[in-house]
Design an enzyme around this catalytic site. Sequence first.
Site: not given
Length: 625
Positions: A2, A77, A79, A288, A362
């Site tokens: 967040c 903000n 986890e 990518v 990673g």
Amino acid sequence: MCGFAGCLTDRSLTEKATYDQTVHTMTKMLVHRGPDDSGYFSDDHITMGFRRLSIIDLDGGHQPLSYDDERYWLTFNGEIYNFIELRENLIKEGYTFKTKSDSEVILALYAKYHSDATKYLRGMFAFVIWDKKEQTLFAARDQFGIKPFYYAIQDDNFFYASESKAIYKILKSKTFDEDALPDYMTFQFVPEPETLTHEIQMLAPGCTLTKKLGEAPVINRYFHREFHPVIKPEADYIKSVRDVLIDSVKMHMRSDVPVGSFLSGGIDSSIIVAIAKNFNPHLETISVGFEREGYSELDVAQETAEKLDVKNYSMIITPEEFMKIFPNFVFSMDDPLADPAAVPQYFLAKEAVKHVKVALTGEGADELFGGYTIYHEPESLRAFKYTRPINSALNHLARLIPEGVKGRSFLMRGTTPLEDRYVGNAFIFNETEKHAFFKNYDNKHPFQTITKPFYEESKAYDPITQMQFIDMHTWLNGDLLHNADRTTMAHSLELRTPFVDREVYKVASTIPADLRIAHGTTKYILRKAAEGIVPDHVLNRKKLGFPVPIRFWLKDEMYDWARSIINESQTGQYLNKDYFLKLLEDHRNGVRDNSRKLWAVLTFMTWYRLYVEAPVFEQPKELLK
């Protein structure tokens, strides 16, 4: 994941609506961090704003969140990966919960332990708790600086936010910090706690901030990153690393929405994907690359995905796309970050969010386990174990050798003390060069100003460990984690870093240097732990990271674009622009490879145009159609 913003005033709010509007304006600058929900709380001294990206407890995780009969109010903000275990223990002790969120666990821990609550948290976090009873604001940032926290004091107001642009938007006055620019030109990022805006600071990793009404903020460091090597059989290290990585990935997979993973051709992302596949057989991966040979790992990543039986989405990045998104990339970073590899990650996030809401990466393995080839340097320079007078004489002799002559660099490095030659993973401009292009450079900010405290802390370590220690305190949070947060949150994607985990760090910090760098390779113990988990074709591949072909592009497709940025920049009061135009011409003509130096300057000049020159501060529109 967040974004939050807020304002604490030492005065009792007489114009409450004005403060509320200010925080609403700040919070609007963070919509990309939390497009799912918004929330606000205010009383006589504080207004708290919040934007939510819903990942855990989708229905009950609204913020600002209160606890203990609305005594404590939180915006958070990040986890907390061990919140389930913490919650169960708190319930046994009589604490009650109205939600299933990790946010409420932080509040209960604070109610029980106050500032010591941070010691129990395993995860990535930046949060603010307002104690209405004590009239005290408490803020904290995670141990490694995965999540950001900015603040500024103006008049009687204490502003804070997840990104500096939210504060920058509402400050009555803001000053470009010319003194911080030399540090950027050395490191390719602005070292914390500095920013390029004099009024705005960052809270350092592993620190808390306490602000009482009428008093200055007090900052305390609660976590110290250290190495504690122990001697035990090699097999024990291998097992410990494998076990802790499996545990970390498992914890990082906790989510109420789909979790995917970035995948390159290297061992770090491959081992994360291989382990994650065991917890989610339908794991999706994203990669990518570039069309130029030697600058893409797409074929290796796709082979890895096939062998691990996971789905892979990939895309090719062109120089035209690179130039097109560059202003938005620079704007999203808050302060300029001149690591070319950060731009591919911006594309990675843009592609990943089409498929998942959370991704693993990673990042951090090299800093914890010894993954950079430069860590072999102390061994290669062992021949220079002379007395200081002899080395000083040899160093003087080396300086007389013309630049580019074979052996000069080796002689220079071997006769220069580690603390004077090793800045960290990036070293863009040296002091002589800075004197040449800064118009008012008085040497107030040599790079040792930043690195000396870390060398002092690590003086008991061997040279290899000292180098890792420097990278862990500069490059890791100043470049890699800064990049990881901003590029992904710009696209409303949550990125998780299983290597940058307190339990993984505990294990990695015990591995002796000769087992980190061993048998001519890097990350030796990590590679051994990966055997049988990752496919053989990636186990001992040379590290590429995200190589970007700017060396070639700046000679061809990007030449006119780069020249235009330098010519049009209004930074001439600080920098000698002719110096950089000469670097560009020399680069184009093959005199020497100036690509990294040019990239640092182009990034800064673009930042300056967006943040300082622009008459209205706002998200830029894409410049190329």
